[in-house]
Design a protein around this motif. Sequence first.
Motif, PDB file in Angstrom:
ATOM      1  N   LEU A  38      -7.678   0.041  -3.438  1.00 31.01           N
ATOM      2  CA  LEU A  38      -7.470   0.548  -2.209  1.00 31.01           C
ATOM      3  C   LEU A  38      -7.019  -0.648  -1.003  1.00 31.01           C
ATOM      4  CD1 LEU A  38      -9.946   3.873  -2.059  1.00 31.01           C
ATOM      5  CD2 LEU A  38      -7.014   3.541  -2.108  1.00 31.01           C
ATOM      6  N   CYS A  39      -8.098  -1.461  -1.093  1.00 31.43           N
ATOM      7  CA  CYS A  39      -8.377  -2.289  -0.506  1.00 31.43           C
ATOM      8  C   CYS A  39      -6.852  -3.789  -0.560  1.00 31.43           C
ATOM      9  CB  CYS A  39      -8.915  -3.987  -0.521  1.00 31.43           C
ATOM     10  SG  CYS A  39     -10.879  -3.339  -0.086  1.00 31.43           S
ATOM     11  N   VAL A  40      -5.865  -3.606  -1.840  1.00 29.29           N
ATOM     12  CA  VAL A  40      -5.201  -4.546  -2.045  1.00 29.29           C
ATOM     13  C   VAL A  40      -3.844  -3.675  -1.618  1.00 29.29           C
ATOM     14  CG1 VAL A  40      -3.864  -4.861  -3.923  1.00 29.29           C
ATOM     15  CG2 VAL A  40      -5.610  -6.194  -4.264  1.00 29.29           C
ATOM     16  N   LEU A  41      -3.681  -2.221  -1.910  1.00 29.32           N
ATOM     17  CA  LEU A  41      -2.750  -1.376  -1.055  1.00 29.32           C
ATOM     18  C   LEU A  41      -2.757  -1.299   0.126  1.00 29.32           C
ATOM     19  CD1 LEU A  41      -3.067   2.053  -3.223  1.00 29.32           C
ATOM     20  CD2 LEU A  41      -1.065  -0.344  -3.404  1.00 29.32           C
ATOM     21  N   GLY A  42      -3.559  -1.027   0.975  1.00 25.35           N
ATOM     22  CA  GLY A  42      -3.443  -0.941   2.524  1.00 25.35           C
ATOM     23  C   GLY A  42      -2.964  -0.576   2.825  1.00 25.35           C
ATOM     24  N   GLU A  43      -1.528  -0.420   4.308  1.00 25.34           N
ATOM     25  CA  GLU A  43      -0.511   0.058   4.343  1.00 25.34           C
ATOM     26  C   GLU A  43       0.263   0.366   3.286  1.00 25.34           C
ATOM     27  OE1 GLU A  43      -0.250   0.155   8.513  1.00 25.34           O
ATOM     28  OE2 GLU A  43      -2.457   0.044   8.796  1.00 25.34           O
ATOM     29  N   ASP A  44       0.204  -0.005   2.299  1.00 24.62           N
ATOM     30  CA  ASP A  44       2.108  -0.642   1.706  1.00 24.62           C
ATOM     31  C   ASP A  44       1.516  -0.164   0.107  1.00 24.62           C
ATOM     32  OD1 ASP A  44       2.653  -3.064   3.177  1.00 24.62           O
ATOM     33  OD2 ASP A  44       1.096  -4.339   2.366  1.00 24.62           O
ATOM     34  N   VAL A  88      -2.164   4.572  -0.523  1.00 25.50           N
ATOM     35  CA  VAL A  88      -2.646   5.926   0.089  1.00 25.50           C
ATOM     36  C   VAL A  88      -2.109   6.806   0.699  1.00 25.50           C
ATOM     37  CG1 VAL A  88      -5.221   5.821   1.755  1.00 25.50           C
ATOM     38  CG2 VAL A  88      -4.002   3.723   0.696  1.00 25.50           C
ATOM     39  N   GLY A  89      -2.497   8.172   0.932  1.00 25.76           N
ATOM     40  CA  GLY A  89      -1.571   9.226   1.278  1.00 25.76           C
ATOM     41  C   GLY A  89      -2.392   9.563   2.329  1.00 25.76           C
ATOM     42  N   ASP A  90      -2.984   9.251   2.381  1.00 24.98           N
ATOM     43  CA  ASP A  90      -3.877   9.999   4.112  1.00 24.98           C
ATOM     44  C   ASP A  90      -4.366   8.872   5.130  1.00 24.98           C
ATOM     45  OD1 ASP A  90      -5.630  11.106   5.932  1.00 24.98           O
ATOM     46  OD2 ASP A  90      -5.942  12.635   4.316  1.00 24.98           O
ATOM     47  N   TYR A  91      -3.721   8.955   5.639  1.00 25.74           N
ATOM     48  CA  TYR A  91      -4.399   7.926   7.199  1.00 25.74           C
ATOM     49  C   TYR A  91      -5.924   7.428   6.839  1.00 25.74           C
ATOM     50  CZ  TYR A  91      -4.139   4.403  10.880  1.00 25.74           C
ATOM     51  OH  TYR A  91      -4.690   3.596  11.281  1.00 25.74           O
ATOM     52  N   ARG A  92      -6.783   8.922   6.770  1.00 25.50           N
ATOM     53  CA  ARG A  92      -7.674   8.305   7.272  1.00 25.50           C
ATOM     54  C   ARG A  92      -8.697   8.146   6.608  1.00 25.50           C
ATOM     55  NH1 ARG A  92      -9.299  14.987   7.603  1.00 25.50           N
ATOM     56  NH2 ARG A  92      -8.202  14.733   5.437  1.00 25.50           N
ATOM     57  N   THR A  93      -8.343   7.582   5.201  1.00 29.75           N
ATOM     58  CA  THR A  93      -8.772   6.653   3.420  1.00 29.75           C
ATOM     59  C   THR A  93      -8.908   5.175   4.219  1.00 29.75           C
ATOM     60  OG1 THR A  93      -8.514   8.336   1.931  1.00 29.75           O
ATOM     61  CG2 THR A  93      -8.412   5.757   1.383  1.00 29.75           C
ATOM     62  N   LEU A  94      -7.297   5.143   5.033  1.00 30.85           N
ATOM     63  CA  LEU A  94      -7.161   3.030   5.285  1.00 30.85           C
ATOM     64  C   LEU A  94      -8.599   3.526   7.132  1.00 30.85           C
ATOM     65  CD1 LEU A  94      -3.444   3.425   5.651  1.00 30.85           C
ATOM     66  CD2 LEU A  94      -5.296   2.446   4.771  1.00 30.85           C
ATOM     67  N   ARG A  95      -8.631   4.344   7.531  1.00 33.09           N
ATOM     68  CA  ARG A  95      -9.803   4.235   8.672  1.00 33.09           C
ATOM     69  C   ARG A  95     -11.157   3.790   8.048  1.00 33.09           C
ATOM     70  NH1 ARG A  95      -9.329   9.236  12.256  1.00 33.09           N
ATOM     71  NH2 ARG A  95     -11.250   8.118  12.399  1.00 33.09           N
TER      72      ARG A  95
END
Length: 111
Positions: A38-44, A88-95
């Motif tokens: 998930l950290c590798v993916l980030g917003e990409d 990442v399919g949901d911005y809340r996960t990135l938050r």
Amino acid sequence: MMQEDYSLPFDMLGKDEDIDRASRSLKAISHPLRLKILCVLGEDEVNVQDIVENVGTSQSNISQHLAILRDKGILTSRKDANKVFYKVGDYRTLRLISMMQEVFCTPAVKR
């Protein structure tokens, strides 16, 4: 130095379905390798081979963990020719990941 207020509303997850969703999501991302993905993916949006190169384990191992994250609704995927891309399919996960980085990757503040 001003002390920050870390009080939390303890009723923030009032409904059982909210608690169940939060618990499932946290369980899915709690594995160190999945968190690293998930950290590798980030917003990409990143293809599997690039994830493998950045995480540093076998493609079969990465694919198993990607499947878990996708099945839990944390990641989405798309296929383009012979490559599969994930994001990442949901911005809340990135938050959440951002908050975890802030909490766990910075020096602790003494109370």
